[in-house]
Structure formats: C-alpha cells, structure tokens
Design a protein around this motif. Structure first.
Motif, PDB file in Angstrom:
ATOM      1  N   LEU A   3       0.755  -0.746   0.018  1.00 62.42           N
ATOM      2  CA  LEU A   3      -0.455  -0.021   0.252  1.00 62.42           C
ATOM      3  C   LEU A   3       0.867   1.340  -0.339  1.00 62.42           C
ATOM      4  N   PRO A   4       1.020   2.137  -0.650  1.00 61.96           N
ATOM      5  CA  PRO A   4       1.040   3.943  -0.863  1.00 61.96           C
ATOM      6  C   PRO A   4       1.287   4.240   0.955  1.00 61.96           C
ATOM      7  N   ALA A   5       2.219   5.225   1.144  1.00 62.21           N
ATOM      8  CA  ALA A   5       2.864   6.042   1.792  1.00 62.21           C
ATOM      9  C   ALA A   5       1.625   7.290   2.286  1.00 62.21           C
ATOM     10  N   LYS A   6       1.250   7.472   0.839  1.00 62.90           N
ATOM     11  CA  LYS A   6       0.159   8.725   0.841  1.00 62.90           C
ATOM     12  C   LYS A   6      -0.822   8.306  -0.328  1.00 62.90           C
ATOM     13  N   VAL A   7      -1.628   9.069   0.475  1.00 58.44           N
ATOM     14  CA  VAL A   7      -2.857   9.372  -1.373  1.00 58.44           C
ATOM     15  C   VAL A   7      -3.252  10.218  -1.727  1.00 58.44           C
ATOM     16  N   ARG A   8      -3.560  11.272  -2.855  1.00 60.14           N
ATOM     17  CA  ARG A   8      -4.394  12.069  -3.487  1.00 60.14           C
ATOM     18  C   ARG A   8      -5.607  12.180  -3.320  1.00 60.14           C
ATOM     19  N   LEU A   9      -5.627  12.731  -3.116  1.00 64.83           N
ATOM     20  CA  LEU A   9      -7.747  13.001  -3.098  1.00 64.83           C
ATOM     21  C   LEU A   9      -7.844  14.271  -3.831  1.00 64.83           C
ATOM     22  N   VAL A  10      -8.591  13.743  -5.317  1.00 67.57           N
ATOM     23  CA  VAL A  10      -8.972  15.166  -6.094  1.00 67.57           C
ATOM     24  C   VAL A  10     -10.674  15.247  -5.678  1.00 67.57           C
ATOM     25  N   GLU A  11     -10.660  16.210  -5.083  1.00 71.96           N
ATOM     26  CA  GLU A  11     -12.750  16.455  -4.417  1.00 71.96           C
ATOM     27  C   GLU A  11     -13.293  17.226  -5.635  1.00 71.96           C
ATOM     28  N   ASP A  35     -14.182  26.591  -0.430  1.00 69.65           N
ATOM     29  CA  ASP A  35     -13.737  27.490   0.825  1.00 69.65           C
ATOM     30  C   ASP A  35     -13.136  25.968   1.824  1.00 69.65           C
ATOM     31  N   ASP A  36     -14.505  25.349   1.742  1.00 68.23           N
ATOM     32  CA  ASP A  36     -14.747  25.044   3.497  1.00 68.23           C
ATOM     33  C   ASP A  36     -13.618  23.643   3.107  1.00 68.23           C
ATOM     34  N   LEU A  37     -13.865  22.927   1.814  1.00 69.84           N
ATOM     35  CA  LEU A  37     -12.991  21.892   1.535  1.00 69.84           C
ATOM     36  C   LEU A  37     -11.473  22.269   1.523  1.00 69.84           C
ATOM     37  N   THR A  38     -10.475  23.027   1.055  1.00 70.92           N
ATOM     38  CA  THR A  38      -9.918  23.873   1.138  1.00 70.92           C
ATOM     39  C   THR A  38      -9.097  24.300   2.601  1.00 70.92           C
ATOM     40  N   ASP A  39     -10.242  24.539   3.188  1.00 71.38           N
ATOM     41  CA  ASP A  39      -9.667  25.048   4.520  1.00 71.38           C
ATOM     42  C   ASP A  39      -9.527  23.421   5.244  1.00 71.38           C
ATOM     43  N   ALA A  40      -9.998  22.543   4.671  1.00 75.97           N
ATOM     44  CA  ALA A  40     -10.441  20.944   5.648  1.00 75.97           C
ATOM     45  C   ALA A  40      -8.927  19.656   5.158  1.00 75.97           C
ATOM     46  N   GLY A  41      -8.126  20.718   4.013  1.00 75.72           N
ATOM     47  CA  GLY A  41      -7.245  20.653   3.746  1.00 75.72           C
ATOM     48  C   GLY A  41      -6.936  19.711   2.629  1.00 75.72           C
ATOM     49  N   LEU A  42      -7.483  20.007   1.380  1.00 78.74           N
ATOM     50  CA  LEU A  42      -8.024  19.080   0.395  1.00 78.74           C
ATOM     51  C   LEU A  42      -7.084  19.805  -0.742  1.00 78.74           C
ATOM     52  N   LEU A 224      -4.284  -1.885  -4.641  1.00 80.37           N
ATOM     53  CA  LEU A 224      -3.194  -3.473  -4.234  1.00 80.37           C
ATOM     54  C   LEU A 224      -2.456  -2.949  -6.072  1.00 80.37           C
ATOM     55  N   GLU A 225      -2.852  -2.534  -6.979  1.00 84.98           N
ATOM     56  CA  GLU A 225      -3.233  -2.293  -7.919  1.00 84.98           C
ATOM     57  C   GLU A 225      -1.837  -1.447  -8.023  1.00 84.98           C
ATOM     58  N   GLY A 226      -1.328  -0.313  -6.873  1.00 84.58           N
ATOM     59  CA  GLY A 226      -0.420   0.956  -7.537  1.00 84.58           C
ATOM     60  C   GLY A 226      -1.107   1.885  -7.585  1.00 84.58           C
ATOM     61  N   ILE A 227      -2.100   2.309  -7.318  1.00 87.50           N
ATOM     62  CA  ILE A 227      -3.259   3.400  -8.100  1.00 87.50           C
ATOM     63  C   ILE A 227      -2.894   4.149  -6.790  1.00 87.50           C
ATOM     64  N   ASN A 228      -2.988   5.501  -6.304  1.00 92.29           N
ATOM     65  CA  ASN A 228      -2.561   6.203  -5.619  1.00 92.29           C
ATOM     66  C   ASN A 228      -2.978   7.501  -5.682  1.00 92.29           C
ATOM     67  N   VAL A 229      -3.866   7.828  -6.749  1.00 89.50           N
ATOM     68  CA  VAL A 229      -4.612   8.798  -6.762  1.00 89.50           C
ATOM     69  C   VAL A 229      -6.058   8.625  -7.076  1.00 89.50           C
ATOM     70  N   PHE A 230      -7.126   9.326  -6.021  1.00 89.87           N
ATOM     71  CA  PHE A 230      -8.651   9.221  -6.640  1.00 89.87           C
ATOM     72  C   PHE A 230      -9.287  10.171  -6.063  1.00 89.87           C
ATOM     73  N   ASP A 231     -10.779  10.399  -6.999  1.00 92.17           N
ATOM     74  CA  ASP A 231     -11.452  11.243  -6.579  1.00 92.17           C
ATOM     75  C   ASP A 231     -12.235  11.080  -6.575  1.00 92.17           C
ATOM     76  N   SER A 232     -13.249  12.359  -5.458  1.00 92.32           N
ATOM     77  CA  SER A 232     -14.125  11.645  -4.195  1.00 92.32           C
ATOM     78  C   SER A 232     -14.959  12.415  -4.232  1.00 92.32           C
ATOM     79  N   SER A 233     -15.697  12.850  -3.615  1.00 90.06           N
ATOM     80  CA  SER A 233     -17.141  13.830  -3.405  1.00 90.06           C
ATOM     81  C   SER A 233     -17.045  13.771  -2.188  1.00 90.06           C
TER      82      SER A 233
END
Ligand SMILES: CC(C)(COP(=O)([O-])OP(=O)([O-])OC[C@H]1O[C@@H](n2cnc3c(N)ncnc32)[C@H](O)[C@@H]1OP(=O)([O-])[O-])[C@@H](O)C(=O)NCCC(=O)NCCSC(=O)C[C@@](C)(O)CC(=O)[O-]
Length: 299
Positions: A3-11, A35-42, A224-233
């Motif tokens: 598993l990766p140490a870090k994952v990037r979320l695309v909001e 603004d709320d989303l970026t304040d939360a760290g996205l 598990l397939e080595g993907i570490n960027v995910f879109d979520s809402s």
C-alpha cells in the motif's frame, strides 16, 4: 503491491457532485463549499465546468465561482472543458488546470458530449496545444470504464486505448470513471492491469461511484494495483446527468476514514471535512451520503 504511504484525493463534489442537482444553488454556497474543502486540507478541488448551460444548467455560474473563491497556495482549482469554447472560458476565468473528458463507450460519448469517441479526442488536440501555450495543465477522464448505461459491458482494452490516447496527447493524469458504479473489486484489478500496461500507473487515477455499494472496495482493489490518486465527493454528492440512476462518488469523508485506518496520509482534517459535508447537505436539504459523517453525527 504494497500500500502507498500517501494518497492524493481529487475533490469533485463542487463539480461532479453538484452538476446533477435540479434545485438552484447560489454562487455564494458553491464558493463556501470550495473554501470549506480547502480549509479542511484538500489540495485539489474541481470547482466547476465550462460546458454548455443548455446541457448542464447547474454549472452555468462556474466563472463566478472561480472569481469568488479564496485561492490558497499549493491548491489546484480545476474545471472541466469539453471543447475550445470551454477552454477559452476557463482561461478567461484564470483557471490553471482543466480536465477533458472522453468515454470508453460510443453511446455514452454521444449522450454526454454529442460526438463519437474519436471526434472527442480530435476536439481535445487544440485544447492540449492551447494549454501548453498558456501553461495550463490538463487532466483526462475516461467514463464508463466498468460498464455503460447504454451498452452494458465495456472491454478493458477499449478503456486502455482511450486512456493511452489521452496520455499521449499530453494529459498528465488519466482518471478512470466507473460512471454507473457497477464495477467490482476483481473487475477493477483487471482494469488497472490492462490499462496499466498502456499508461504508467503513477499517471492513472480511480473515480468510483457508489451506486452498487462497491466504491470503497474498488478503491482498496486499486490501491493493491499501485494506484494512489482517487476522485471523491464530499457528502457523497452527485451522479451524472447522462447516466440515469447513477449515484454520487465515493464520499470523501469515507475515503479519508478508510485511508487513515490503513495508515495512509491524505493531509486532510476529517472533522473539518465532515463539517463541510454537513453544511452543503443542509443547503441541499437532505442527509449526507457519507456513512462516516452519519455515524459521527449519531454519536
Ligand atoms: C460538448 C458540448 C458543448 C457539445 O454540445 P453541442 O450542442 O454539440 O455543441 P455545439 O458546438 O453544436 O454548440 C451548440 C451551442 O452550445 C454552445 N456551446 C458549445 N460549447 C460550449 C461551452 N463549452 N460552453 C458554453 N456554451 C457552449 C455553442 O456556442 C452553441 O450555442 P448557440 O449558438 O446554440 O447559442 C455539450 O455536449 C456539453 O456541454 N456537454 C457537457 C456534458 C457534461 O458536462 N457532462 C457531465 C460531465 S462528464 C461526467 O460527469 C463524467 C465524469 C468526468 O465525472 C467521470 C465519470 O464519472 O464517468
């Protein structure tokens, strides 16, 4: 793969989430959400779309939303642009990153952007050229990667061919969209194996809708397939106007909770994210789609 140490979320809540809403949502509420989303760290938020307002009325005020948000350093604020008109409007709104969107199914391509897959790819060529000239980064989407609402099953080889074209024309990352949420973890692993042979895995992302309750499982399969960027809402908002019955993306809150549990860093403050989801759910007048937020609210 470990598993990766870090994952990037695309909001994608402000765009994919809100685009399907029939009720009017004010520019002020959209600005507040971003603004709320970026304040939360996205660190990446898809703010809106420069598409035809006749096709997707809810995205009509995207330029105003861009003008109103408090842009923070280190955060990417992106918008969808289906053609040169959309790209030029994005540029006028000082957008620094756009996303072009194609599909792995001909029928979906026609319903969504009124052209064939091959015509859509040709339309993107001048966008890529103009983007290079203006220093704008371009992300690519492929829809219907694990099933199409009009054609049913979709061949992973077809997804790979479209993803490869997007990557080769200059998209730095290609997000594979399970538009109607029919994918299961085995199919997801197979998909990334096939597409990963054509596009390097660090340049692929997963975009899972939760219509069949498979989204988190599919995210885990992708990890598990080595993907570490995910879109979520946030709050699991959304659906697609051209995929009847499609529900929202995997909820960002549920993603962060799962990733934290796996010891994977996202840089996101879960409590602030839940608060952002509560606020927009109140605006929309309905309960959040995030299981984690619902559980926390019940405590
Ligand atoms: C692509 C088009 C524009 C083709 O639409 P068209 O009707 O074929 O376009 P056209 O070139 O013939 O132009 C018709 C009219 O639209 C105008 N027009 C033309 N382009 C634009 C533009 N950019 N912005 C504003 N207006 C535009 C143009 O100026 C003209 O205006 P008129 O002369 O009739 O007054 C249309 O089909 C469209 O806007 N589609 C957008 C569909 C969409 O946004 N879908 C949702 C996003 S994709 C998605 O959600 C999936 C994803 C990414 O999340 C991943 C997944 O889950 O699968």
């Amino acid at each position: 793969m470990p598993l990766p140490a870090k994952v990037r979320l695309v909001e994608v809540g402000p765009r994919d989430g809100l685009q399907n809403e029939a009720q009017p949502i004010s520019v002020a509420d959209k600005v507040r959400l971003v603004d709320d989303l970026t304040d939360a760290g996205l660190s990446y938020v898809e703010v809106g779309s420069f598409v035809s307002p006749k096709w997707v009325p809810q995205m009509a005020g995207s330029a105003e939303v861009f003008a109103g948000i408090r842009q923070q350093p280190g955060v990417t604020y992106a918008a969808l642009a289906p053609n040169m008109r959309g790209f030029e409007d994005a540029l006028a709104a000082r957008v620094k990153e756009v996303a072009v969107f194609a599909a792995a199914s001909e029928a979906f391509s026609q319903r969504n952007i009124n052209c064939s897959i091959s015509e859509s790819l040709q339309r993107f060529v001048p966008i890529m050229e103009a983007a290079r000239q203006h220093g704008v980064r371009v992300r690519g989407y492929v829809s219907c990667v694990l099933g199409c609402p009009y054609e049913g099953e979709v061949d992973a080889a077809q997804v790979a061919a479209v993803a490869r074209e997007l990557y080769e024309m200059g998209c730095y990352e290609v997000s594979l969209g399970d538009t109607i949420g029919t994918g299961t973890p085995g199919a997801t692993r197979h998909l990334f194996n096939v597409v990963g042979a054509q596009v390097p895995r660090p340049h692929l992302a997963g975009h899972f809708h939760d219509t069949y309750g498979q989204a988190l499982a599919n995210v885990y399969a992708s990890l598990l397939e080595g993907i570490n960027v995910f879109d979520s809402s946030v709050a699991g908002l959304g659906g697609c106007p051209y995929a009847k019955g499609a529900s929202g993306n995997v909820a960002s809150e549920d993603m962060v909770y799962m990733l934290q549990g796996l010891g994977i860093d996202t840089g996101i403050d879960l409590e602030r994210l839940i608060a952002a989801g509560q606020r927009i759910s109140a605006v929309l007048g309905r309960a959040t789609g995030s299981r984690v937020a619902r559980a926390r609210n019940a405590c």
